[in-house]
Scaffold this motif. Structure first.
Motif, PDB file in Angstrom:
ATOM      1  N   HIS A 743       0.987  -1.165  -0.085  1.00 25.40           N
ATOM      2  CA  HIS A 743       0.091   0.186  -0.101  1.00 25.40           C
ATOM      3  C   HIS A 743       0.782   1.112  -0.118  1.00 25.40           C
ATOM      4  CE1 HIS A 743      -4.030  -1.944   1.501  1.00 25.40           C
ATOM      5  NE2 HIS A 743      -3.500  -2.388   0.469  1.00 25.40           N
ATOM      6  N   GLU A 744       1.886   1.261   0.556  1.00 24.37           N
ATOM      7  CA  GLU A 744       2.745   2.457   0.647  1.00 24.37           C
ATOM      8  C   GLU A 744       3.894   2.426  -0.552  1.00 24.37           C
ATOM      9  OE1 GLU A 744       2.888   4.964   2.729  1.00 24.37           O
ATOM     10  OE2 GLU A 744       1.269   4.195   3.928  1.00 24.37           O
ATOM     11  N   ARG A 745       4.236   1.295  -1.095  1.00 23.48           N
ATOM     12  CA  ARG A 745       5.436   1.035  -1.769  1.00 23.48           C
ATOM     13  C   ARG A 745       4.746   1.543  -3.234  1.00 23.48           C
ATOM     14  NH1 ARG A 745       7.750  -4.837  -3.691  1.00 23.48           N
ATOM     15  NH2 ARG A 745       8.793  -4.122  -5.705  1.00 23.48           N
ATOM     16  N   ILE A 746       3.525   1.357  -3.778  1.00 19.72           N
ATOM     17  CA  ILE A 746       3.069   1.684  -5.039  1.00 19.72           C
ATOM     18  C   ILE A 746       3.282   3.142  -5.229  1.00 19.72           C
ATOM     19  CG2 ILE A 746       1.316  -0.075  -4.999  1.00 19.72           C
ATOM     20  CD1 ILE A 746      -0.752   1.794  -4.394  1.00 19.72           C
ATOM     21  N   ALA A 767       3.448   8.029  -8.337  1.00 17.34           N
ATOM     22  CA  ALA A 767       4.485   8.827  -7.789  1.00 17.34           C
ATOM     23  C   ALA A 767       4.231  10.139  -8.093  1.00 17.34           C
ATOM     24  CB  ALA A 767       5.789   8.446  -8.034  1.00 17.34           C
ATOM     25  N   ILE A 768       3.749  10.485  -9.288  1.00 16.60           N
ATOM     26  CA  ILE A 768       3.391  11.725  -9.869  1.00 16.60           C
ATOM     27  C   ILE A 768       2.131  12.139  -9.096  1.00 16.60           C
ATOM     28  CG2 ILE A 768       2.458  13.200 -11.842  1.00 16.60           C
ATOM     29  CD1 ILE A 768       4.304  11.652 -13.592  1.00 16.60           C
ATOM     30  N   CYS A 769       1.045  11.295  -8.989  1.00 12.87           N
ATOM     31  CA  CYS A 769       0.002  11.772  -8.104  1.00 12.87           C
ATOM     32  C   CYS A 769       0.291  12.029  -6.737  1.00 12.87           C
ATOM     33  CB  CYS A 769      -1.091  10.490  -8.107  1.00 12.87           C
ATOM     34  SG  CYS A 769      -1.841   9.988  -9.772  1.00 12.87           S
ATOM     35  N   LYS A 770       0.978  11.355  -6.091  1.00 10.99           N
ATOM     36  CA  LYS A 770       1.404  11.521  -4.784  1.00 10.99           C
ATOM     37  C   LYS A 770       2.162  13.116  -4.765  1.00 10.99           C
ATOM     38  CE  LYS A 770       3.958   9.652  -0.910  1.00 10.99           C
ATOM     39  NZ  LYS A 770       4.878  10.840  -0.484  1.00 10.99           N
ATOM     40  N   LYS A 771       2.903  13.281  -5.647  1.00 12.93           N
ATOM     41  CA  LYS A 771       3.574  14.479  -5.541  1.00 12.93           C
ATOM     42  C   LYS A 771       2.873  15.796  -5.781  1.00 12.93           C
ATOM     43  CE  LYS A 771       8.169  16.328  -7.347  1.00 12.93           C
ATOM     44  NZ  LYS A 771       9.018  15.944  -5.716  1.00 12.93           N
TER      45      LYS A 771
END
Length: 807
Positions: A743-746, A767-771
């Protein structure tokens, strides 16, 4: 100091003029009462103030009759004789009106004569020797003793001559009977004084020290009552130790108002003792009564036979006192209290006994400082240890409020407080029992307006800040540390109701206004116990608490400055990192894309030109090359998008998510229709953000849901939920799901759970979504079980309210 006081005094003519210009009350007797603020003591006396009462707090003490100026009484006590002469020729300018008992000449006859003409030659030589040898000492007001035996036909009278220089630069000689006895008796007396001093030095604690002081002075003087009398911050006094005869009513625990000692406290602060041998005796006038140049009486600040005012005489008589001795207690260069001694009858004792009592008072003052420091030492060490732990917590945590309010040590542990509040960067957090939040906010605004705002303490908050009366039960005491404007640490103490026993009504001071308009005080006539209840008071803040608070404030400021320096360094490092990302983006978009495009073009040209000559394996190899070039180009595009989230974002503005979703669905329509996808959504809110990045965010999440759904009819649900300061958006699908451990790694860059053959992609999309979400001050997380679909949650800021103050 006395010189400065004499300059502020007004002559009788000036006083009359000032009184005539003011609105003086009707002549006669008036009761003086102290004013009461909302937080002032509520006294139990049923007596109401009359309309013509003179308020004690409104009296101009400098306009009192000169007989009330204790250093200018114009008289001496009758057991001594006084001469005052100018220093150059030792010509007598003043004399007490009882000189016949020692000189066989009247005061008027002595005026104008020199000391050489008045004293025998041998005695005159002794006096002049003292004046020459002790010039500096007598100039400070200290007395030098000269022995004199007055030889007369009937007897020889041993006398003491005490010499000092007053503030008007006159030499004062005070002649008193010597009551000293034989040398052996003196040695016994010396042993007694030494033993008394030793007893004080060996007192184990403060209470024992005070009690021993009263007992030793009582033994030395033989007085009926000896009391240690301590001043509070308002100069009210309390009897904290007492030794008295069994037939007397004890005064231990009684309080006396500041007005009882107000006229003479300044002199008590400069002199160790004051003796009145016969309260019921008549003073002896000084001739002439005033300086011919200044129209002021002779200054007797340092005189041991200084006369007393009628007011003070009546005060002592009302207490049934026949003789009194007052010793000063000095602590930290300040008048801390008095040793007050009363005797029911006239009492004369030797000058040596008075000096011995002064010596004990000095020993007591030294031991008082030692005992008080010892008494506070353990508590002070405890405060310093707690302060050190709090400072350490601040250095180890990023959250300022959490470090002070939720760590192993909290602000509640630092001082004895019932509640604390931290107002930091416009956010308030409290612990314990405190006023309501709006009241604290108003209090902080008031603190910001004070002249000395860095550290503020009070045990009567309602008296200095009237709105605090409404919450006095939880906050009558306040200690406030200002870190910077609108950034405060506050400690609160609750109201403590106290009953105080006064020695008579403290407001009952009678003032007579004579025909000249001068105010003369008469003391109250009763000292019976009179009670009052103190309201709006808390426990006082101790000096060691205030000291630690100041140190703690400086420690916090040092940490804030250190963090500011670290933040500056981090900002510079981020600026360098962003610059490197910009350089990378330029290289990726130009230097890397160009050779890739060239490779792809030539491989495709090779396939077209030599298609007939290539076998099946060659065609497959060419396809691998073309796919690799395409994947590399997609990877570069995604890396560019990832690096530019922070550096190339648009400024925030209101973004309608419903419009963003419509735009994304139009872009994905071919794929959605191909997979027969059902997309259901609620009305979506307007948020505060970057329109382009939020479009990319929703597009990535919806494309992700399509990619990882193996059913023929993907089902996607989009919901929104309002939070206090944000909106929460949820995107749910019926795809393959994700195991808990991933869940965190993705959300990490280049992290893939499947091969490209199974699910194509670069591993950068989430990763783009998280940023993007983090740039908007929110967070993103996933809830999912393997084989049961996934729900992605994210928070976005609300549109801020308009600033009314800016309009």
């Amino acid at each position: 100091m006395a010189k400065r006081r004499s300059k502020t005094r007004k002559s009788r003519k000036q006083q009359k003029s000032a009184q005539a210009q003011s609105q003086t009350p009707n002549k006669g007797k008036h009761r003086a009462r102290s004013k009461q603020s909302p937080a002032s003591p509520q006294r139990k006396s049923p007596q109401a103030a009359q309309p013509d009462d003179v308020m004690l707090s409104t009296v101009d003490w400098h306009l009192l009759d000169l007989e009330q100026a204790v250093h200018l009484p114009g008289c001496i006590q009758p057991h001594g004789v006084l001469l005052a002469c100018e220093p150059e020729h030792l010509t007598i300018r003043f004399a007490s009106d009882n000189t016949e008992q020692f000189f066989e000449q009247s005061a008027t006859q002595l005026l104008g004569q020199t000391l050489k003409q008045v004293f025998p030659q041998a005695q005159f030589v002794k006096i002049t020797n003292v004046l020459q040898e002790s010039r500096d000492r007598i100039s400070d007001g200290a007395n030098r003793l000269v022995e004199w035996t007055l030889n007369r036909e009937e007897s020889n009278t041993p006398l003491h001559i005490l010499i000092h220089r007053n503030v008007d630069d006159l030499i004062l000689l005070e002649i008193i009977p010597s009551l000293s006895s034989t040398p052996q008796a003196f040695l016994n007396f010396y042993q007694t004084v030494r033993d008394a001093a030793h007893a004080l030095q060996k007192a184990p604690d403060f209470e024992t020290l005070c009690q021993r002081m009263t007992q030793e002075v009582a033994d030395l003087t033989g007085f009926d009552r000896v009391m240690v009398y301590q001043f509070d911050d308002q100069w009210n006094g309390e009897v904290i130790a007492e030794t008295c005869k069994s037939e007397l009513i004890p005064m231990l625990g009684l309080h006396f108002p500041d007005a009882d000692t107000r006229p003479c406290r300044l002199l008590y602060g400069d002199h160790w003792s004051r003796m009145i041998a016969n309260v019921n005796g008549n003073n002896v006038n000084i001739v002439p009564p005033c300086h011919r140049d200044t129209d002021m009486p002779l200054d007797l600040s340092h005189s041991i036979v200084r006369g007393f005012s009628p007011c003070h005489q009546e005060y002592l008589q009302n207490m049934e006192v026949g003789a009194s001795l007052v010793l000063s207690i000095i602590y930290n260069n300040r008048l801390w209290g008095l040793v007050s001694c009363h005797h029911s009858t006239t009492s004369y004792f030797s000058y040596e006994v008075q000096q011995a009592c002064e010596f004990l008072s000095q020993v007591f003052s030294v031991e008082l400082g030692s005992k008080r420091q010892q008494q506070n030492y353990d508590y002070h060490i405890q405060l310093k240890n707690t302060q050190a732990q709090l400072v350490e917590q601040l250095t180890q945590q990023d959250d300022f409020r959490a470090a002070l309010l939720s760590g192993p040590q909290t602000l509640m542990n630092l001082f004895n407080a019932s509640g604390v509040a931290v107002f930091w960067q416009n956010q308030l957090q409290t612990l314990g029992t405190v006023p309501e939040e709006p009241a604290i906010a108003d209090l902080i605004d008031w603190l910001d307006e004070q002249d000395n705002p860095n550290l503020f303490t009070t045990e009567q908050l309602g008296q200095v800040y009237p709105p605090a009366v409404d919450f006095k039960t939880v906050a009558s005491g306040l200690l406030a540390i200002k870190i910077s404007s609108q950034n405060y640490l506050l400690w609160f103490r609750p109201e403590i109701l106290q009953t105080v026993n006064w020695a008579g009504n403290p407001d009952e001071i009678v003032m007579n206004i004579d025909d000249d308009g001068l105010v003369r005080l008469s003391p109250r006539g009763s000292f019976a116990v009179w009670q009052e209840t103190l309201q709006g008071h808390s426990l006082p803040w101790q000096s060691c608490e205030i000291e630690v608070a100041q140190d703690f404030r400086q420690g916090i400021i040092n940490i804030v400055l250190s963090q500011a320096a670290a933040l500056k360094e981090l900002t510079q490092e981020l600026a360098r990192s962003n610059a490197e990302l910009e350089r990378f983006a330029y290289i990726a978009s130009h230097d890397l894309q160009e050779p890739l495009n060239l490779v792809g073009s030539y491989v495709q040209l090779l396939e077209m030109r030599y298609a007939d000559e290539l076998d099946q394996d060659a065609r497959e190899f060419i396809n691998f090359a073309v796919e690799g070039v395409g994947h590399m180009q997609a990877l570069i595009d995604d890396l560019l998008a990832y690096s530019r989230v922070e550096t190339r974002g648009e400024s925030f503005k209101p973004v309608h998510l419903s419009e963003v979703l419509t735009r994304v669905l139009n872009q994905l329509r071919p794929r959605l229709e191909e997979r027969q996808t059902q997309v259901n959504h609620e009305p979506l809110p307007t948020v505060w953000g970057d329109n382009i990045q939020l479009t990319q965010l929703l597009q990535n999440l919806l494309a992700n849901s399509l990619k990882f759904c193996q059913t023929e009819s993907p089902d996607i649900q989009i919901r929104a939920r309002e939070l206090p300061e944000q909106w929460q958006l949820s995107i749910q699908d019926n795809g393959i799901g994700i195991e808990d451990q991933f869940h965190e790694r993705i959300f990490l860059i280049f992290q893939r759970l499947h091969t490209r053959d199974e699910y194509p992609g670069t591993g950068i999309g989430l990763a783009i979504c998280k940023k993007i979400v983090e740039r908007h001050g929110g967070r993103i997380w996933v809830e999912s079980k393997l084989g049961q679909g996934a729900t992605f949650h994210l928070t976005l800021p609300k549109v801020p309210e308009p600033d009314d103050s800016a309009s």
